[in-house]
Scaffold this active site. Structure first.
Site, mmCIF file in Angstrom:
data_model
loop_
_atom_site.group_PDB
_atom_site.id
_atom_site.type_symbol
_atom_site.label_atom_id
_atom_site.label_comp_id
_atom_site.label_asym_id
_atom_site.label_seq_id
_atom_site.Cartn_x
_atom_site.Cartn_y
_atom_site.Cartn_z
ATOM 1 N N ASP A 53 -9.843 5.842 -2.144
ATOM 2 C CA ASP A 53 -8.505 6.544 -2.531
ATOM 3 C C ASP A 53 -9.263 7.174 -3.787
ATOM 4 O OD1 ASP A 53 -9.114 4.504 -4.301
ATOM 5 O OD2 ASP A 53 -7.324 3.828 -4.432
ATOM 6 N N TYR A 62 -6.844 5.826 4.884
ATOM 7 C CA TYR A 62 -6.797 4.903 3.909
ATOM 8 C C TYR A 62 -5.981 3.577 3.978
ATOM 9 C CZ TYR A 62 -5.637 2.402 -0.392
ATOM 10 O OH TYR A 62 -5.367 1.393 -1.313
ATOM 11 N N GLU A 117 0.995 -1.031 0.149
ATOM 12 C CA GLU A 117 0.001 -0.020 0.017
ATOM 13 C C GLU A 117 0.871 1.332 0.067
ATOM 14 O OE1 GLU A 117 -2.807 0.294 -0.711
ATOM 15 O OE2 GLU A 117 -3.589 -1.745 -0.541
#
Ligand code: SF4
Length: 419
Positions: free
Chosen positions: A166, A148, A64
């Site tokens: 996102d 997020y 991520e």
């Protein structure tokens, strides 16, 4: 009935998912499509096969962070090398910043690697090597982990039913529900998070979140979305509107039938039929990047085997490109004349070489432009050959002479590689 005082007004129905049957159908359609069409990616394999929760969370976390601001195709190779070198949090916690920067070189936004390593150290030293187990704790306890990333790690690694928002999700949701107000405004962002949390599939939250992002990355793309192939097209109000025009005859500025709707496009920029579904999302105009000029000099000497060597010096440990190596460089004032910038650079180089440098000896090579996220940077490149006997004052470290090959293996930015 009137709402109790202090209750926020819910958004108008056309911008919501309020029908449980529709939510159920959307989840099923999206997940079936994901099972059929998802891309094979190394972090997905790890998330699906790694039995240890801490290792799984770490594997998702690394992916991520790398994927922020960087394309999937670029990330794959970096990710594989990273996980090979540091397969666990404990391994990463023992790495040096220099090693992290070397592996990160070329991926951009270097503070990401640094922060990841600092956070790994924290998990090992303060949390006994155990990753926090909920999105809330991940966000609270790990530096560099925002809402997020926390939601992504918790839903994908632990199966927590929490949504994520996102850039891809923003686009998909804004189109599904005709949200045309500034998508970066706090009011719209809050609504999108509410919507993501309401939609996320309760039994497969990680897959659902990845499916929504995958849809945005491969089908509901910014410029020419493939609506014909979209698995959720029957739930998409932007598409319906494109095909059938306005849903009901309403006054000009009242797209959803509610005057002054906070989620509709502003009255000054109504629906543009030539744009179709790409009317959504909308963003306030971006701030112009700052313009900067930097003089940089490639100092060259003959190494002991006759091969050329170049001087690189290390940047400060905080700020832009923290801790990375570069050719000696000097930020220039705007509008400085060529002659003056040469003199300033010569002065600056004297500090590195420990000897006077004649401005006239600097050879102008050319200019290199590199766009950082918020800076439009021009490097004015000079070169200066030196005799073989040049040695550096060790007090001036960190600096070192490198061959071309060593240069490319060092923690240098893409901008310096261009130079
Ligand atoms: Fe996006 Fe088109 Fe699908 Fe709507 S129908 S979600 S605009 S791809």
């Amino acid at each position: 009935a009137a709402l109790p005082a202090g209750t926020p007004t819910p958004p108008p129905a056309p911008h919501l998912f309020s029908d449980p049957a529709e939510i159920g159908a959307l989840r099923r359609n999206l997940l079936a499509w994901y099972d059929r069409c998802k891309r094979d990616l190394p972090w997905r394999t790890l998330a699906a096969t790694e039995p240890d929760a801490d290792r799984r969370a770490y594997a998702v976390w690394v992916s991520e962070i790398m994927l922020q601001q960087t394309q999937v195709t670029t990330v794959i190779d970096y990710y594989s090398r990273w996980m090979q070198k540091w397969p666990t949090l404990q391994a990463l916690a023992q790495a040096s910043l220099e090693e992290v920067n070397e592996l990160w070189a070329g991926l951009g936004y270097y503070s990401r690697g640094k922060r990841l390593q600092e956070a790994a150290k924290k998990v090992v030293s303060e949390l006994a090597g155990r990753m926090p187990r909920t999105a809330e704790d991940l966000q609270k306890l790990l530096p560099g982990v925002g809402r997020y990333t926390a939601g992504a790690i918790a839903s994908i690694s632990y199966g927590q039913a929490t949504g994520v928002v996102d850039g891809n999700v923003i686009r998909v949701l804004c189109r599904l529900r005709c949200i045309g107000a500034d998508s970066s405004s706090p009011a719209v962002t809050d609504r999108l998070w509410d919507m993501a949390n309401a939609l996320v599939d309760r039994s497969r939250p990680g897959d659902f979140n990845q499916a929504l992002m995958e849809l945005g990355a491969t089908v509901c793309v910014p410029k020419a979305p493939l609506c014909g192939e979209c698995p959720v097209k029957q739930h998409c109000r932007a598409r319906r509107r494109k095909l059938f025009g306005k849903p009901t005859p309403v006054p000009d500025v009242e797209d959803c039938g509610v005057g002054g709707c906070p989620l509709c496009p502003p009255a000054t920029e109504p629906w543009d039929s030539s744009l179709g579904v790409t009317n959504f999302p909308r963003k306030a105009a971006k701030k112009q990047p700052r313009v900067a000029r930097t003089a940089t000099c490639v100092l060259e000497r003959r190494g002991c085997h006759g091969a050329p060597e170049y001087l690189i010096v290390q940047r400060p440990s905080s700020g832009l490109l923290a801790g990375l190596w570069e050719f000696p460089s000097l930020p220039l004032d705007q509008g400085l004349q060529e002659e003056k910038q040469r003199e300033a650079l010569a002065d600056h180089l004297r500090a590195w070489t420990g000897r006077p440098v004649v401005a006239g000896g600097l050879r102008f090579i050319g200019e290199v432009v590199h766009i950082f996220s918020h800076i439009h940077q021009t490097y004015v490149v000079y070169s200066l050959p030196l005799g073989a006997d040049v040695t550096l004052d060790p007090a001036l470290s960190p600096s070192r002479w490198v061959t071309e090959e060593e240069f490319h293996a060092s923690a240098v930015s893409t901008a310096m590689k261009k130079v």
